[in-house]
Structures are given as structure tokens and as C-alpha cells.
Write a protein that holds these residues in place. Structure first.
Motif, PDB file in Angstrom:
ATOM      1  N   ILE A   1       8.784  27.311 -47.045  1.00 40.77           N
ATOM      2  CA  ILE A   1       9.695  26.882 -47.323  1.00 40.77           C
ATOM      3  C   ILE A   1      10.764  25.612 -46.623  1.00 40.77           C
ATOM      4  CG2 ILE A   1      12.319  27.978 -48.077  1.00 40.77           C
ATOM      5  CD1 ILE A   1      10.814  30.543 -47.605  1.00 40.77           C
ATOM      6  N   GLY A   2      11.406  24.966 -47.972  1.00 44.32           N
ATOM      7  CA  GLY A   2      12.056  23.392 -47.316  1.00 44.32           C
ATOM      8  C   GLY A   2      13.406  23.625 -47.695  1.00 44.32           C
ATOM      9  N   MET A   3      14.574  23.205 -47.058  1.00 42.41           N
ATOM     10  CA  MET A   3      15.683  22.911 -47.545  1.00 42.41           C
ATOM     11  C   MET A   3      16.060  21.724 -47.136  1.00 42.41           C
ATOM     12  SD  MET A   3      16.570  26.766 -46.239  1.00 42.41           S
ATOM     13  CE  MET A   3      18.028  27.294 -47.090  1.00 42.41           C
ATOM     14  N   ILE A   4      16.220  20.933 -48.478  1.00 45.53           N
ATOM     15  CA  ILE A   4      17.629  19.973 -47.799  1.00 45.53           C
ATOM     16  C   ILE A   4      18.557  19.425 -48.797  1.00 45.53           C
ATOM     17  CG2 ILE A   4      17.040  17.330 -48.348  1.00 45.53           C
ATOM     18  CD1 ILE A   4      14.086  17.672 -49.730  1.00 45.53           C
ATOM     19  N   ASP A   5      19.861  18.577 -48.093  1.00 43.06           N
ATOM     20  CA  ASP A   5      20.820  18.742 -47.888  1.00 43.06           C
ATOM     21  C   ASP A   5      21.346  16.802 -47.859  1.00 43.06           C
ATOM     22  OD1 ASP A   5      22.781  17.811 -46.122  1.00 43.06           O
ATOM     23  OD2 ASP A   5      21.871  19.339 -45.369  1.00 43.06           O
ATOM     24  N   ASN A   6      21.751  16.748 -49.120  1.00 40.74           N
ATOM     25  CA  ASN A   6      22.504  14.861 -49.343  1.00 40.74           C
ATOM     26  C   ASN A   6      23.762  15.326 -49.721  1.00 40.74           C
ATOM     27  OD1 ASN A   6      19.801  13.585 -51.327  1.00 40.74           O
ATOM     28  ND2 ASN A   6      19.568  14.483 -49.157  1.00 40.74           N
ATOM     29  N   SER A   7      24.159  14.380 -48.718  1.00 44.20           N
ATOM     30  CA  SER A   7      25.710  13.822 -49.645  1.00 44.20           C
ATOM     31  C   SER A   7      25.751  12.628 -49.182  1.00 44.20           C
ATOM     32  CB  SER A   7      26.938  14.939 -47.972  1.00 44.20           C
ATOM     33  OG  SER A   7      28.615  14.174 -48.983  1.00 44.20           O
ATOM     34  N   ARG A   8      26.741  12.152 -50.299  1.00 45.03           N
ATOM     35  CA  ARG A   8      26.337  10.726 -50.688  1.00 45.03           C
ATOM     36  C   ARG A   8      27.948  10.584 -49.623  1.00 45.03           C
ATOM     37  NH1 ARG A   8      23.187   7.860 -53.451  1.00 45.03           N
ATOM     38  NH2 ARG A   8      23.086   8.198 -55.554  1.00 45.03           N
ATOM     39  N   GLN A   9      28.874  11.045 -49.025  1.00 45.90           N
ATOM     40  CA  GLN A   9      29.671  10.458 -47.673  1.00 45.90           C
ATOM     41  C   GLN A   9      29.262  11.371 -47.104  1.00 45.90           C
ATOM     42  OE1 GLN A   9      33.396   9.323 -49.277  1.00 45.90           O
ATOM     43  NE2 GLN A   9      33.816  10.292 -48.137  1.00 45.90           N
ATOM     44  N   ALA A  10      29.101  11.141 -45.449  1.00 41.98           N
ATOM     45  CA  ALA A  10      28.931  11.387 -44.160  1.00 41.98           C
ATOM     46  C   ALA A  10      29.917  10.455 -43.521  1.00 41.98           C
ATOM     47  CB  ALA A  10      27.964  11.705 -43.535  1.00 41.98           C
ATOM     48  N   VAL A  11      31.594  11.046 -43.085  1.00 42.58           N
ATOM     49  CA  VAL A  11      32.153  10.258 -42.399  1.00 42.58           C
ATOM     50  C   VAL A  11      32.055   9.541 -41.191  1.00 42.58           C
ATOM     51  CG1 VAL A  11      34.556  10.695 -44.507  1.00 42.58           C
ATOM     52  CG2 VAL A  11      33.816  11.213 -41.838  1.00 42.58           C
ATOM     53  N   TYR A  12      31.382  10.564 -40.653  1.00 40.72           N
ATOM     54  CA  TYR A  12      30.800   9.675 -39.716  1.00 40.72           C
ATOM     55  C   TYR A  12      29.878   8.611 -39.916  1.00 40.72           C
ATOM     56  CZ  TYR A  12      27.960  13.869 -41.046  1.00 40.72           C
ATOM     57  OH  TYR A  12      27.239  14.411 -40.809  1.00 40.72           O
ATOM     58  N   GLY A  13      28.972   9.029 -40.065  1.00 43.88           N
ATOM     59  CA  GLY A  13      27.532   7.272 -40.182  1.00 43.88           C
ATOM     60  C   GLY A  13      26.704   8.090 -41.026  1.00 43.88           C
TER      61      GLY A  13
ATOM     62  N   TYR B   1      26.204   1.618 -60.191  1.00 41.75           N
ATOM     63  CA  TYR B   1      25.133   1.982 -59.370  1.00 41.75           C
ATOM     64  C   TYR B   1      24.776   2.987 -59.660  1.00 41.75           C
ATOM     65  CZ  TYR B   1      21.384   1.824 -56.312  1.00 41.75           C
ATOM     66  OH  TYR B   1      19.539   2.709 -55.621  1.00 41.75           O
ATOM     67  N   VAL B   2      25.336   4.582 -59.576  1.00 43.04           N
ATOM     68  CA  VAL B   2      25.791   5.154 -60.127  1.00 43.04           C
ATOM     69  C   VAL B   2      25.217   5.756 -61.060  1.00 43.04           C
ATOM     70  CG1 VAL B   2      26.324   8.023 -59.963  1.00 43.04           C
ATOM     71  CG2 VAL B   2      26.733   6.848 -58.218  1.00 43.04           C
ATOM     72  N   LYS B   3      25.282   5.289 -62.252  1.00 44.68           N
ATOM     73  CA  LYS B   3      24.974   5.635 -63.427  1.00 44.68           C
ATOM     74  C   LYS B   3      23.658   4.950 -64.037  1.00 44.68           C
ATOM     75  CE  LYS B   3      29.721   4.716 -65.137  1.00 44.68           C
ATOM     76  NZ  LYS B   3      30.864   3.781 -66.150  1.00 44.68           N
ATOM     77  N   VAL B   4      22.737   4.089 -63.028  1.00 43.73           N
ATOM     78  CA  VAL B   4      21.525   3.498 -63.243  1.00 43.73           C
ATOM     79  C   VAL B   4      20.537   4.143 -62.390  1.00 43.73           C
ATOM     80  CG1 VAL B   4      22.671   1.572 -64.430  1.00 43.73           C
ATOM     81  CG2 VAL B   4      22.012   1.707 -61.846  1.00 43.73           C
ATOM     82  N   SER B   5      20.773   4.874 -61.250  1.00 41.79           N
ATOM     83  CA  SER B   5      20.500   4.855 -60.090  1.00 41.79           C
ATOM     84  C   SER B   5      19.479   6.268 -59.989  1.00 41.79           C
ATOM     85  CB  SER B   5      21.403   5.745 -59.200  1.00 41.79           C
ATOM     86  OG  SER B   5      21.743   6.837 -59.875  1.00 41.79           O
ATOM     87  N   GLY B   6      19.226   6.744 -61.496  1.00 43.84           N
ATOM     88  CA  GLY B   6      18.659   8.158 -62.037  1.00 43.84           C
ATOM     89  C   GLY B   6      18.856   9.551 -61.494  1.00 43.84           C
ATOM     90  N   GLY B   7      19.951   8.957 -61.098  1.00 46.11           N
ATOM     91  CA  GLY B   7      20.371  10.336 -60.108  1.00 46.11           C
ATOM     92  C   GLY B   7      20.131  11.040 -58.486  1.00 46.11           C
ATOM     93  N   ILE B   8      20.630  11.292 -58.006  1.00 45.33           N
ATOM     94  CA  ILE B   8      20.689  11.521 -56.222  1.00 45.33           C
ATOM     95  C   ILE B   8      19.293  11.706 -56.530  1.00 45.33           C
ATOM     96  CG2 ILE B   8      21.839  14.127 -56.507  1.00 45.33           C
ATOM     97  CD1 ILE B   8      23.191  13.846 -54.659  1.00 45.33           C
ATOM     98  N   PHE B   9      18.776  13.159 -57.180  1.00 50.43           N
ATOM     99  CA  PHE B   9      17.296  13.216 -57.037  1.00 50.43           C
ATOM    100  C   PHE B   9      16.233  12.439 -57.176  1.00 50.43           C
ATOM    101  CE2 PHE B   9      19.014  17.538 -58.968  1.00 50.43           C
ATOM    102  CZ  PHE B   9      19.078  17.655 -57.555  1.00 50.43           C
TER     103      PHE B   9
ATOM    104  N   GLU C   1      28.794   6.711 -47.218  1.00 52.68           N
ATOM    105  CA  GLU C   1      29.832   6.207 -48.399  1.00 52.68           C
ATOM    106  C   GLU C   1      29.239   5.979 -49.823  1.00 52.68           C
ATOM    107  OE1 GLU C   1      30.619   1.534 -47.432  1.00 52.68           O
ATOM    108  OE2 GLU C   1      31.650   2.851 -47.068  1.00 52.68           O
ATOM    109  N   PRO C   2      29.604   6.749 -50.565  1.00 53.53           N
ATOM    110  CA  PRO C   2      29.324   6.255 -52.498  1.00 53.53           C
ATOM    111  C   PRO C   2      28.822   5.097 -52.668  1.00 53.53           C
ATOM    112  CG  PRO C   2      31.007   7.793 -52.118  1.00 53.53           C
ATOM    113  CD  PRO C   2      30.788   7.080 -51.007  1.00 53.53           C
ATOM    114  N   PRO C   3      27.965   5.071 -53.969  1.00 55.17           N
ATOM    115  CA  PRO C   3      27.587   3.733 -53.961  1.00 55.17           C
ATOM    116  C   PRO C   3      28.392   3.890 -55.186  1.00 55.17           C
ATOM    117  CG  PRO C   3      25.586   5.164 -55.243  1.00 55.17           C
ATOM    118  CD  PRO C   3      26.627   6.041 -53.850  1.00 55.17           C
ATOM    119  N   SER C   4      28.319   2.469 -55.563  1.00 52.44           N
ATOM    120  CA  SER C   4      29.223   2.027 -56.744  1.00 52.44           C
ATOM    121  C   SER C   4      28.864   2.940 -57.498  1.00 52.44           C
ATOM    122  CB  SER C   4      29.511   0.356 -56.783  1.00 52.44           C
ATOM    123  OG  SER C   4      28.409  -0.211 -57.930  1.00 52.44           O
TER     124      SER C   4
END
Lengths: 346, 346, 346, 346
Positions: B224-236, B162-170, B156-159
Motif C-alpha cells: 500500500i502506498g500513501m502520498i500527500d501533497n500540499s500546495r503550500q508548505a511555508v517552511y520550504g 496556472y492552476v486553471k490550465v494545470s490539469g489539476g493537482i494530480f 507556495e501555490p502557483p498562480s
């Protein structure tokens, strides 16, 4: 439904065998192949095909034939589609329709204007594993689609001679994944970023192609797709998709030869996946042809229609340009440059 | 080995608990936290930590203390590393060292110049599943690395605060995957292409960040590398890596809560994965600290040393710029712009 | 809750470590071991146990001690239960209570008459995998239980010296599976048929035991159980259960060391299972003691109570007789022969 | 190889379809069925079978026919084998040969004396999953066989009318598992202990049969087998084997409909297994007939020969008696009572 087949190469024979054993609605009455020889003639006889010829025109001109299945080389697809459409025959055509976007458009339009069914041979849509993921997505279980990942790797590279005429990895190999991405997402791709490397065989690079490719896709709805291809996965024919969404994730794994496992003091081993495309997609080829038969029977649109033939070629063009110019390329740029209508206009 | 801990937040307490139960070589003799309160004092007493203070300086100044574990907020990391290095103490510091490249360089240099051990808290390198893939790659079983795929998705995503001060997802989330990509590949990344979308929560977009990100990496060797991120994987908490090479493929799957399955007329179901980072990486945090203890004991370089602290931040900077300017960004461009040495120069 | 531990062998130390790190409600204040030596004393000091003694009586006589944990050799279990019960202390006792049925009855009765909590150390009931199957069965998902299958195989046989005093495979090894069978079925076993073979080591046969055993159980409700044991599974500590019922099947698989897999041209391999009982059941031992702590806190019956101590011994007796006389043996026959009450009578 | 088929019921048609599509060496020239009707005639025509008749004798008398495939009801098997053998025709016969041991012996002897090939239709030996376990065992990877476990459960019970004439669960259902046990063990069973219960449908009990059965087998070499059968596994057609030996364990799992999985906040679900025998063993029926074709071509003994027809019937007889008299029964007792030679004597 009397049907003529054009092309008795590997894929043509697969269709003939499958139709004979599993698609009773289709009756193959003629086979045309410019390379007709004794072996093909024997094959036709064995499958009770009454007429063999070197000239596809004999099929188009035969008033008793209702449909044609085009399995000839890619450079003849568009022409044969147009001819068949003119003759009022329903059409199943192997992918891709053509490498040239205007020619793809022309062929699709010909079928649409003639009111005949045109099904494109994107067989993977009929694979039990990919279809199961598709069904999960369409049922809503995954929610809104956010990410799509596709890995598609061949067990071994084709010959360098083939590579030279293949149109490049994006037209020849990833075209299937471009179609799969659209199919799974349920919407269109708007932008493509492609990277490639020569890591398998320098000769592939010398032939002007890459053997390892990674592509990012942006979909209309903001979702992102990631596809990777390799010309050589030594462990087998690796075919996996994954769809991640707001409510869950659906994904599949490769079929393996058997379910047995062996545990010893040294290892825990299980069965390998398939190595040969026709072994992996055996059932998909059958289901695809059964689907075509249903379309013929009911007169309704096929599950993979003519319009599905254009977007993968647009994506391949965008990927090719993206890799060449090392920048993201929008599909709209390709459409404008090629001056091709993205949809049929009557 | 007498050790002081700075910061008694969530991660600090995890380290204290793990050291007490599983790392006998480390003896925690002091705890500093500017927010020191009764709860922390009780926690320290329960874990037999003799000294508690609000002032980290008391730890740096204590001649009986050999090492410090820095678990304070990110903006203090660089300063504390520099202070600890000056005081001749070995250092374990949570990731990332800093968001500012020059500051990262300065902190790492301080430790190297002082000749103290500096270990960065990239705990995932110690995870049993990721480490198993790493070992398979390093053993040569995979051959030359051609492709790396990493999926890393939070439950689940952070508050939004928090997002505002996190420096961004990367910087905040994918930093782990950047480290993992280097770790698995065994070589450096030279170029980054990042795409992002706001698909989980529009408020994340309003806060200037994305919640869904996909990145392509090019490695020195052409892989070559491939990365994916999501802030919300409802399954865990979804954490998977895959390394594809010339001789095979190594990959892992998520840990699940148990191995039981149930088959009924309607479904075949198995256990979910973990939902909480500390449950998923329980053992990794222990192994990480045991690794630090071994480095302290033997005086040899830690498994994740100071120099490992810089590249992930370079990659995060490149990804941030790439997404912003919608183009591939070379790591060399970031290095030049920031005028930061990519390696320590004595 | 002040607690004394009797026996500082392998299992005793596991409980001490687990209580120290994970069961804050239990405070170990005394340790008794007739073989007390410097190593044990150091271990006690390290775990902050104030009192060590060679004499268990000091624990029973200590008015500040509320509960005892009995980890001494099996032949002392019944006596210590009786002594602890007399002293009004709650009891956790390792399995089995005794090999002698009357003695088991006597010990259980002593605890029941004294009104103290008696928990038997059938730790597998607390294993996450077995418990998950149990929960599926209890939830009704499996429907009425028709068949139960249990495989329980050790990685290597014990010493022949141990085999000689072990009481035989049914008392020593399958006793756990007898308990598990009752636990999963939710009802009692009425009849046992046991077969055994010497296939691992002839010396085990010479010592009067078998090393490979298969048992069929008949449950009150007509369901049938099948258990197999082997003293040597070279691939690891194999622990699986399966419950088949009118509405479905629940089963589990072994935990493995990690989730990584490697696919090459030659093989598809995954991680081995655990080889050591304490590694496999790490969490079960912790959960078991947390369960005991909850029973102490709430004063309610433990999850595995005294009455659970008798049936597995009855089943072991029946199995031993069945194998010897090569015929099915009813539990009622054992009860009558031993003249032991199957349940507590006040 | 001209072949006649006797019996055009469900299994007969499966063989005809498989031979037509996948066994080019076998040419079906005649079909005999006493219930010959228009549907069967149409089926024969569709499969290009020139001759249909109600009289099996026409097949035996046809000098152009080299082999017969017997798919008629069990009570005719022995007679047809004897007739075919007399006529010098090779024979494929569905299992079981007969319920009567002397009759089984007589039929097998007839074929052996006539020097014709006799293959018994134990199709499961040709299943890819079971065969993979068999191959692992035969390769020596499992070492000496110590334990065999087989679970074989039908998705739903047959009609009560069928149950009444089925010969009982051991002859009708477990006969396959008896053959599989011998096949996997590579040696003979010497003793059987059978238990049964009526848990699925009381009407099955009223019809004199059980619907849930568990059997222990003792093999010549001391290994122990455990088989369970249920007439109703609501989750599908459950078919699993496991072979545990001195050097490892080989086992398999059920085929499932596809490899896709879906993970949501609530569940992790995968595909069900097959529900219909012909779907599960599709490939096994083809491989079995290809094996028969190879035996015909090479003139060498078939993979499942006549002598394989007797032991499963002996085991079924022993199991039936064991359950009835509630005691272990030796195969030798059955042989003596029935006065049947366990092996062919010229």
C-alpha cells in the motif's frame, strides 16, 4: 487517595510499580484478580498492598476505597466501569472501553451520571514525544491543521490465538492512532477509508484479519489524516506522528537507545529504537497515572475523559466496515446504524 | 552527439547550463523557441550554441542533429516526440508526455517503432536522496515492500491562472510522486483512492482544483502506498519518501542549507530546507542529463524510458476520477474506459 | 575583468572550471604553467582560454590583464605576488603565502604598497557550514566567545615524499584551522601549545613530522581554542567547528552524501561524509572566486585580505616550536625572533 | 544484602530512591547523617529504612550490615572507607576519594587489604551514551585510539562559597572527565597540560579558580586527549565524548527532552538538552547501583574499583600545577613529589 486495582496482568503490574515509585498521592489498598496466585500475592506484598482478593466486588464494596484502576480483560471493562460508578468510585480504565458501541455509551454514561471521574488509558497522549508535537500544535505554531500522518508499527505480530480474539487490527492496534489523530487535530473525524493487506503472515489472513493497514481520515475542518499500521517492523517499535499546517509542521521521531554513533570506513551507524512497548512508553505510563492522581486531587475532569472513549471505537467500526465493503464510510453512518448517541445526554 | 533543444524557458535553460558545464558528451548545436528574443539569443551565444530558430522543424530536419531535448509546453510534447521519432532522432522529453492517454500511447509507440531512445524527464529519480532509498530497496535491504509513504509539498501555490490550465493537482504535481511510487515499489499500481481538500486558498477551489491531496495506492503485490501533497508548505520545498518492508525501512529527509546548529538558552535551531525546486534538485537535473548522455553513447535503453511515461498519467486519471466520484478506482477501469494499451504492442 | 592564471595543476583547474561555469565577471585570457603540455593546452582550449604559455612573466607583462590567480607551488607565491603587485595587477593567491615569515610580510607589503587587491585562498571561510557558524557568532547569538573547537582530519595521509617537503603538519594542514580559528573568534591568537604523535604511519615520523596533532590556542580575549588534526580518518574528510560562548553554542557537522537512512533488525545506518577535499569544498571554491570577483568589481577589500596571510603562518611557526621544545610559545616570541612586523606599516 | 547509607543529602537520597525502586538485591537497613532531622527521618520511613542515626559508627558496628554506601562530604570519604574496611564491610563511595593523594592511597589500600569490595562513584561510566561509546571502542570498532575529545559543561556556576571550598575546577568538575578519559582510552595518562580562563564570572577568579578550562592529555600509547570544561553553558548540561581511532570514530551527543521538531517559515527547532545533572544521569545512577549490587552478589571486583580512585586525582593535581606554572606536567612528577604509590602494593 485509597485505590483498588482490578487485574494484575502485565499492564496492572506496570501501574502498581509506577504508582509505588512515582505517584505518592495514590495509595493502593486492594488488588483483585480472578487468577490470583502466589506470584501475584508476593508481588502485592512487595508493593505493600494490604489486601488481595479474587473478587473485584470486594473493591467496589469497600467504603474506604475512593478510586479503582481497571486493568482486567477488555470484555469486563464496561461492566466494571458501571459497577464502580454505582459505588461512587472514581475510575481509571484501560482502553478500549468495549468493542460494542452501545456498551461503550452505557459505560461512559454510567460514570457521567454518577459524577465520578472516568479516565481512559490512552497512554500515548502522555508520551513526551507525542505530547511535544501536541503542544506545538496547540500553541498555534503549526497554524490550521491540514494534514496528519501517523505511523505505528509493532516489532512483531501477536500470536494467532490473540489475533483471533483481538477484534481486528483497527480495534486492537489502530485504536491508539485513532485517539492520537483526534488528539492532535483537536477536532473530530467524519469519514474513514481503510485498506488492508496480509503481507506479514498468511495465518493472520486466515484468522480473518490483516497485518498491514492504511487509513485515510477526513476531519470536520477538511484536514486529512493518514495512518499506517504494520504488525511487524523488524527494526523496532516504530511510533511517529506528524502534523502539517498553514504555518508549519511539527513531527517527532522515535526514541533511540543512546545517542552514540560510530563511523568507520564502511558505515555510519547509530542506535536502534526500542523494541518493547513498555520500554518505549515507560514515562508515558507514569505521566498518565500522575495525571489521574491530579484529577483525583483536584476533582476536575481528567485529561482523557470518558467521552474520549467513544470516538476511537466509532472510527474502528468505520474502518472495519470500509475495508470490508471497499468504500469510504462516514462516522455518521456508524452512529446511525448502531443507534448510539455520539455525546452524553443527561 | 549533436543535439537540438526545443524550448528555452526556465527548464530549457537549466538543461543548457548543465550540459555545458557537466555533460561533455552532448554538444548543443541548435535551439528552437517560438518566443525567440534577444535575451534567448544572448543566452545561446554565451553557451556557444551556433544556431537559434523559432521553428522546431529546423531541428527535426537537420541531418547533423542526433538527438532532441524537448522542453516546450506540455501540449506540444506528444507532437514533437512523434516528429523527432519520424526524423530518427533520440529524444529526451519533459514530463508529462500528455494529459490525454491515447496521445501518450501514440507518442511512446512512435519512438518505439522508430527505434529511437525516448527518455522522460522524471528528474526526481536521479535525486541523490531518493536514489539512495531506491538503491537500498533494490539491494534487498528492505525485503519485500509493504508500505510506501511519500510527502511532496510545494513552498507556495502557483498562480490561479496556472492552476486553471494545470490539469489539476494530480496531473501537475502528484504526477512526480506517482512515478516515484512505481520507481520505489518496483511494480505497478492497480488501484487508487484520492481525497482532496481546499485548505490553502479558496481561489484554488473556485478554479476547480484542490490544494491539499492524499492518495492511497494499491500495488500489484498487495503493498500500500500513501502520498500527500500540499500546495503550500511555508517552511520550504518538502520532499520525502519512505519504503517499509519485511526486512527494514529506508527513508530520507530533506536537504538543508547547511549543517550548522545553534543552541541558546531559549532554543535549538538548525538550517531550513530549500525553498526552490531548482535549488533542491540541482544535482538531479545534471544526473538526469548525464544519464541521457550515457544512453545515447551506449545505445541502450534510458533509465526512464518511454513506457515509464504512461503509468503516472493513468494514475493521475484514476486519482482525478476517484476524488470526483468519492470511491476507489482501479487502473484497469481507466485503461478500459480510455481504450488505451497499457504496454506497447508492436 | 581579464585575468591570467598561473599554474594549471589540480587547484588551478578547479578555479578555471568554476570561473567558466559560475563567475561570469572573470574572463580568463591567459594561462601560464612551466610544465605546459598537450593536456593542459587542450584543457585551456576547452575552456576558451586564448593564450597559454610556460612563462608567468607574459601574464605580468600583458597590459590587458587586470588580475592574476596564483595557483603555482608555494615556494613561488611570494615572488609572483610581488611581481603582480609591481605590474599593478590584482591578486588571488593560494595559501600559504610562504613558510618564511619575512617573505610573507614582504609579499603582503608589496600588494598593499601597490594598492592592488590581494586575496588569500583560505577557501574554508566560504564553506556553507563553516560560514553558517561564523554568521551565528557574528550575529551575537553565541555572545562572547569562550571556547573554540576545530577537528580537521584527512581521509588518508599524503605520500611520504610530499610529507618531506610539506613544511610539517602545522604549515601544511593545520594552517587552514589556524585561519579558521581567527576567523571564528574575531580576534587574534596570542599563544600556542602544540602536541603531536606518530600514530598513523611510522614513516611520517621518520620523515620528521607527526601525523596526529593537538593544539591549544589562547586568544587575546582569554578564550581558548582546541584544534586536532589527523592525517587519516578512515571514515572520510572530517571537518567540524564549534564555537561556545556566553549566550550559546554554534557548531556544524559534516556534509553527507545523502539524507537516506536504513533501519533493519541489525542496524541503523546513514550516509558517509565526503572523502575528497574537492567534493567537500566544491561550493566553497566557487564562492571564494565569486567573492574575489566582487572585490574586483567593487574595488573594495576582499573578504580574506593580504593581512590575513600572516597570522596563520605565525601560528604554524609557534606550534612547530612549541611541539619541538615541549612548552607553550607566545606569538610575540615568534614575531620578535623573526623580526617581522605583525601588521603592515606604510 | 543489608546495607547502611551514610549521608542523606541530595546524592544520598537519589541512591535511596533508586535502590528502593530498582535494586531489589540491596536492602537498606540503616541511614546515618550527622544533620539528621525530621525531614530525613520521614524520608527514611517512607522508604522503609528501619534505623536512622546521627552516628556513622552505628553502621560500622552493626554486625548485620554487609555493605555501606558513603555519600557524606568529601573530607570524610577516606576516613569512612578505612572504618568500613576495618569492619569488613563492602563499600560504595562517592567520588573523589580525597583531594590528598596519600590519603586516597591509604583509603584504597585499606579496602584492598581488608579484601572488601570498594566501588568509586564515577557514575558517568554507567551513562547509556558514554557507555555506548565505550562499548564501541572496546569492541575494536574504533581500532587503536588516537584522539579523545570530551566536552563537559555545566548549565550554571555553583555559588562562590562553594567554589572557594571546591578544590578548584580540576578536582571538582574535570575529575569526572579525567576518569572518563582513562575509561575510554583503556590506558593511563602520562602527562597533562592545562589552561584556564575566567570568562564566566570574575568572582570565580577572585576566589582563586577559573571557570573555563582546557586540558590536553597524553596517554601511554601516544594518543592525545582534549577536555574542555565551562561552568556555564546557558543551553544546558552539555556532556559529550568522542574517540577517534585507526579504524573509525565513536562519539555521542546529548540526550534531549523529546524528539519533536517544528519547522516554520522562520526556523527549524528541536528540543533542548537537560539542564540538571540528576535529570541527565538519572539512569546512570540506577545502573551504577545495580552494578554495585552485582559486585556484592557475585563477590567479584566492581566495574569501578578502588584503584580507579587514584588516577583522576593525580590528573587533577597535574592539571592544577600545569595551569599554575604554565607548563606541561608529567604524572610521574606528581607521583614523585607526593611520594605516593601509583598502584597498590600488598
Amino acid at each position: 487517595m485509597n485505590t483498588g486495582i482490578i487485574g494484575a496482568g502485565r499492564i496492572g503490574r506496570v501501574h502498581i510499580r509506577n504508582i509505588t515509585s512515582s505517584v505518592p498521592q495514590i495509595n493502593i489498598t486492594a488488588l483483585a484478580d480472578p487468577m490470583l496466585n502466589e506470584e501475584i500475592t508476593a508481588f502485592a506484598r512487595q508493593h505493600h498492598i494490604p489486601k488481595v482478593t479474587t473478587d473485584a466486588r470486594e473493591i467496589f464494596d469497600d467504603p474506604d476505597i475512593d478510586a479503582v484502576i481497571i486493568c482486567s480483560s477488555t470484555n469486563t471493562h464496561a461492566e466494571y466501569i458501571i459497577e464502580a460508578a454505582k459505588a461512587g468510585k472514581h475510575i481509571f480504565c484501560e482502553k478500549p472501553v468495549d468493542y460494542d458501541l452501545a456498551r461503550v455509551r452505557e459505560a461512559i454514561d454510567a460514570a457521567e451520571n454518577a459524577g465520578v471521574i472516568l479516565q481512559i488509558g490512552f497512554c500515548r497522549r502522555f508520551d513526551h514525544n507525542h505530547r511535544a508535537v501536541y503542544d506545538m500544535v496547540r500553541s498555534g505554531s503549526v497554524g490550521d491543521v491540514n494534514l496528519i500522518r501517523i505511523s505505528s508499527r509493532d516489532p512483531e505480530p501477536p500470536s494467532i490465538d490473540y489475533v483471533k480474539v483481538s477484534g481486528g487490527i483497527f480495534y486492537d492496534m489502530m485504536i491508539h492512532d485513532f485517539d492520537m489523530a483526534r488528539f492532535l487535530a483537536g477536532c473530530e473525524v467524519t469519514e474513514v477509508q481503510a485498506w488492508g493487506s496480509v503481507l506479514v503472515d498468511p495465518a493472520i489472513g486466515e484468522a480473518g484479519d490483516v497485518d498491514t493497514a492504511a487509513v485515510m481520515l477526513r476531519f470536520e475542518n477538511g484536514a486529512i489524516g493518514m495512518i499506517d499500521n504494520s504488525r511487524q517492523a523488524v527494526y523496532g517499535y516504530d511510533q511517529r506522528v506528524e502534523v502539517f499546517g498553514s504555518r508549519g509542521m511539527a513531527f517527532n521521531d522515535n526514541d533511540v537507545l543512546h545517542t552514540a554513533r560510530i563511523l568507520t570506513a564502511d558505515s555510519t551507524c547509530s542506535a536502534p529504537m526500542h523494541r518493547v512497548m513498555f520500554d518505549r512508553y515507560t514515562q508515558a505510563f507514569i505521566s498518565e497515572m500522575q495525571s489521574f492522581a491530579r484529577a483525583l486531587e483536584t476533582g476536575t475532569g481528567p485529561e482523557v475523559n470518558g467521552e474520549d472513549g467513544l470516538p476511537p471505537v466509532l472510527m474502528a467500526a468505520a474502518a472495519t466496515l470500509s475495508m470490508k465493503e471497499h468504500r469510504p464510510v462516514k462516522i455518521s453512518e456508524i452512529i446511525e446504524t448502531a443507534n448510539v448517541n455520539p455525546v452524553h445526554t443527561a
